[in-house]
Design a protein around this motif. Structure first.
Motif, PDB file in Angstrom:
ATOM      1  N   ARG A  70     -20.626 -20.635   2.613  1.00 53.22           N
ATOM      2  CA  ARG A  70     -19.066 -19.687   3.163  1.00 53.22           C
ATOM      3  C   ARG A  70     -19.163 -18.231   1.987  1.00 53.22           C
ATOM      4  O   ARG A  70     -19.086 -18.479   0.937  1.00 53.22           O
ATOM      5  N   VAL A  71     -19.321 -17.007   2.506  1.00 50.06           N
ATOM      6  CA  VAL A  71     -18.981 -15.688   2.115  1.00 50.06           C
ATOM      7  C   VAL A  71     -18.296 -15.558   3.135  1.00 50.06           C
ATOM      8  O   VAL A  71     -17.875 -15.220   3.894  1.00 50.06           O
ATOM      9  N   VAL A  72     -17.409 -14.935   1.292  1.00 50.56           N
ATOM     10  CA  VAL A  72     -15.395 -13.949   1.967  1.00 50.56           C
ATOM     11  C   VAL A  72     -16.192 -13.075   1.551  1.00 50.56           C
ATOM     12  O   VAL A  72     -15.961 -12.633  -0.034  1.00 50.56           O
ATOM     13  N   VAL A  73     -15.841 -11.901   1.662  1.00 55.46           N
ATOM     14  CA  VAL A  73     -15.497 -10.280   1.787  1.00 55.46           C
ATOM     15  C   VAL A  73     -13.506  -9.983   1.437  1.00 55.46           C
ATOM     16  O   VAL A  73     -13.352 -10.162   2.992  1.00 55.46           O
ATOM     17  N   THR A  74     -13.198  -9.486   0.278  1.00 57.10           N
ATOM     18  CA  THR A  74     -12.416  -8.996   0.293  1.00 57.10           C
ATOM     19  C   THR A  74     -12.201  -8.113   0.117  1.00 57.10           C
ATOM     20  O   THR A  74     -12.536  -7.238  -1.345  1.00 57.10           O
ATOM     21  N   HIS A  75     -11.711  -6.688   0.752  1.00 55.69           N
ATOM     22  CA  HIS A  75     -11.007  -4.825   0.412  1.00 55.69           C
ATOM     23  C   HIS A  75      -9.574  -5.166  -0.548  1.00 55.69           C
ATOM     24  O   HIS A  75      -9.035  -5.211   0.797  1.00 55.69           O
ATOM     25  N   ILE A  76      -9.623  -4.511  -1.430  1.00 53.93           N
ATOM     26  CA  ILE A  76      -8.346  -3.925  -1.658  1.00 53.93           C
ATOM     27  C   ILE A  76      -8.190  -2.481  -1.929  1.00 53.93           C
ATOM     28  O   ILE A  76      -8.701  -2.055  -2.628  1.00 53.93           O
ATOM     29  N   TRP A  77      -7.906  -2.137  -0.922  1.00 53.80           N
ATOM     30  CA  TRP A  77      -7.708  -0.462  -1.334  1.00 53.80           C
ATOM     31  C   TRP A  77      -6.633  -0.310  -1.681  1.00 53.80           C
ATOM     32  O   TRP A  77      -5.618  -0.981  -2.485  1.00 53.80           O
ATOM     33  N   GLY A  78      -7.009   1.151  -2.360  1.00 53.42           N
ATOM     34  CA  GLY A  78      -5.921   1.465  -3.527  1.00 53.42           C
ATOM     35  C   GLY A  78      -3.970   1.822  -3.055  1.00 53.42           C
ATOM     36  O   GLY A  78      -3.747   2.142  -3.537  1.00 53.42           O
ATOM     37  N   SER A  79      -4.194   1.619  -1.548  1.00 49.36           N
ATOM     38  CA  SER A  79      -2.757   2.127  -0.661  1.00 49.36           C
ATOM     39  C   SER A  79      -2.180   0.024  -1.248  1.00 49.36           C
ATOM     40  O   SER A  79      -0.495   0.220  -0.829  1.00 49.36           O
ATOM     41  N   GLY A  80      -3.023  -0.475  -1.453  1.00 48.67           N
ATOM     42  CA  GLY A  80      -2.273  -2.211  -1.643  1.00 48.67           C
ATOM     43  C   GLY A  80      -3.383  -3.107   0.074  1.00 48.67           C
ATOM     44  O   GLY A  80      -2.337  -4.011   0.072  1.00 48.67           O
ATOM     45  N   THR A  81      -3.477  -1.681   0.518  1.00 48.24           N
ATOM     46  CA  THR A  81      -3.322  -2.671   1.998  1.00 48.24           C
ATOM     47  C   THR A  81      -5.031  -3.505   1.478  1.00 48.24           C
ATOM     48  O   THR A  81      -5.947  -3.532   0.472  1.00 48.24           O
ATOM     49  N   VAL A  82      -4.982  -4.603   2.171  1.00 50.73           N
ATOM     50  CA  VAL A  82      -5.966  -6.242   2.110  1.00 50.73           C
ATOM     51  C   VAL A  82      -6.493  -6.520   3.174  1.00 50.73           C
ATOM     52  O   VAL A  82      -6.093  -6.086   4.321  1.00 50.73           O
ATOM     53  N   VAL A  83      -7.901  -5.878   2.596  1.00 47.28           N
ATOM     54  CA  VAL A  83      -8.912  -6.650   4.654  1.00 47.28           C
ATOM     55  C   VAL A  83     -10.005  -7.443   4.148  1.00 47.28           C
ATOM     56  O   VAL A  83     -10.862  -7.267   2.768  1.00 47.28           O
ATOM     57  N   SER A  84      -9.755  -8.660   4.834  1.00 46.84           N
ATOM     58  CA  SER A  84     -10.159 -10.029   4.176  1.00 46.84           C
ATOM     59  C   SER A  84     -11.246 -10.491   5.213  1.00 46.84           C
ATOM     60  O   SER A  84     -11.056 -10.110   6.584  1.00 46.84           O
ATOM     61  N   ARG A  85     -12.455 -10.353   5.216  1.00 47.71           N
ATOM     62  CA  ARG A  85     -13.863 -10.874   6.397  1.00 47.71           C
ATOM     63  C   ARG A  85     -14.030 -12.799   5.188  1.00 47.71           C
ATOM     64  O   ARG A  85     -14.528 -12.098   4.825  1.00 47.71           O
ATOM     65  N   ALA A  86     -14.372 -13.507   6.719  1.00 47.73           N
ATOM     66  CA  ALA A  86     -15.295 -14.584   6.179  1.00 47.73           C
ATOM     67  C   ALA A  86     -16.090 -14.850   6.879  1.00 47.73           C
ATOM     68  O   ALA A  86     -15.840 -15.269   8.738  1.00 47.73           O
TER      69      ALA A  86
ATOM     70  N   GLU B 299     -19.646  -7.303   9.241  1.00 47.52           N
ATOM     71  CA  GLU B 299     -20.169  -6.661  11.108  1.00 47.52           C
ATOM     72  C   GLU B 299     -20.545  -7.650  12.125  1.00 47.52           C
ATOM     73  O   GLU B 299     -19.780  -7.939  12.866  1.00 47.52           O
ATOM     74  N   GLN B 300     -20.845  -8.948  10.852  1.00 47.36           N
ATOM     75  CA  GLN B 300     -21.126 -10.473  11.796  1.00 47.36           C
ATOM     76  C   GLN B 300     -19.724 -11.238  12.142  1.00 47.36           C
ATOM     77  O   GLN B 300     -19.589 -11.699  12.820  1.00 47.36           O
ATOM     78  N   ALA B 301     -18.747 -10.680  10.773  1.00 44.92           N
ATOM     79  CA  ALA B 301     -17.455 -11.252  11.557  1.00 44.92           C
ATOM     80  C   ALA B 301     -16.449 -10.626  12.388  1.00 44.92           C
ATOM     81  O   ALA B 301     -16.003 -11.496  12.868  1.00 44.92           O
ATOM     82  N   GLU B 302     -17.381  -9.623  12.734  1.00 43.40           N
ATOM     83  CA  GLU B 302     -16.554  -8.909  13.678  1.00 43.40           C
ATOM     84  C   GLU B 302     -16.718  -9.249  14.390  1.00 43.40           C
ATOM     85  O   GLU B 302     -16.380  -9.449  16.049  1.00 43.40           O
ATOM     86  N   ALA B 303     -18.056  -9.432  14.457  1.00 44.17           N
ATOM     87  CA  ALA B 303     -19.162  -9.858  15.975  1.00 44.17           C
ATOM     88  C   ALA B 303     -18.595 -11.254  16.138  1.00 44.17           C
ATOM     89  O   ALA B 303     -18.095 -11.331  18.074  1.00 44.17           O
ATOM     90  N   GLU B 304     -18.447 -12.566  15.588  1.00 46.12           N
ATOM     91  CA  GLU B 304     -17.666 -13.159  16.000  1.00 46.12           C
ATOM     92  C   GLU B 304     -16.110 -13.137  16.329  1.00 46.12           C
ATOM     93  O   GLU B 304     -15.873 -13.818  17.440  1.00 46.12           O
ATOM     94  N   ASN B 305     -15.516 -12.828  15.966  1.00 49.62           N
ATOM     95  CA  ASN B 305     -14.323 -12.553  16.210  1.00 49.62           C
ATOM     96  C   ASN B 305     -13.302 -10.729  16.029  1.00 49.62           C
ATOM     97  O   ASN B 305     -13.392 -10.327  14.681  1.00 49.62           O
TER      98      ASN B 305
END
Length: 96
Positions: A2-18, A82-88
């Motif tokens: 399982r691979v999880v990537v989480t971006h935490i932007w300076g504005s506080g926005t959190v984007v996570s893909r697994a 890219e793969q997480a976006e393609a799957e969902n």
């Protein structure tokens, strides 16, 4: 794996893909890619209001400032996103 990537932007926005690579038929050599990416991660050098990236492969975690995201680690992050976006296409985006 399982691979999880989480971006935490300076504005506080959190984007996570697994992704679960055992269920993935994308043709990507995940074992090789993750091994290269985790072999020599850069030091964690965050900057105020700068974005950071949290990468988790099974139980191993790497945190890196976005400005230091390069080479195999960047390749891994891009492949997961890219793969997480393609799957969902709706994604698993969370804004806070």
């Amino acid at each position: 794996m399982r691979v999880v990537v989480t971006h935490i932007w300076g504005s506080g926005t959190v984007v996570s893909r697994a992704i679960d690579t055992t269920e993935n038929n994308s043709g990507i050599q995940w074992d090789e890619l993750t091994a290269r990416a985790l072999a020599d991660p850069p030091p964690y050098r965050p900057v105020p209001r700068g974005a950071i990236c949290h990468i988790q492969v099974n139980d191993q975690v790497v945190m890196v400032a976005e400005r230091d995201l390069e080479g195999p680690l960047l390749e891994l992050v891009a492949a997961v996103l890219e793969q997480a976006e393609a799957e969902n296409p709706a994604g698993t985006t969370q804004a806070q």
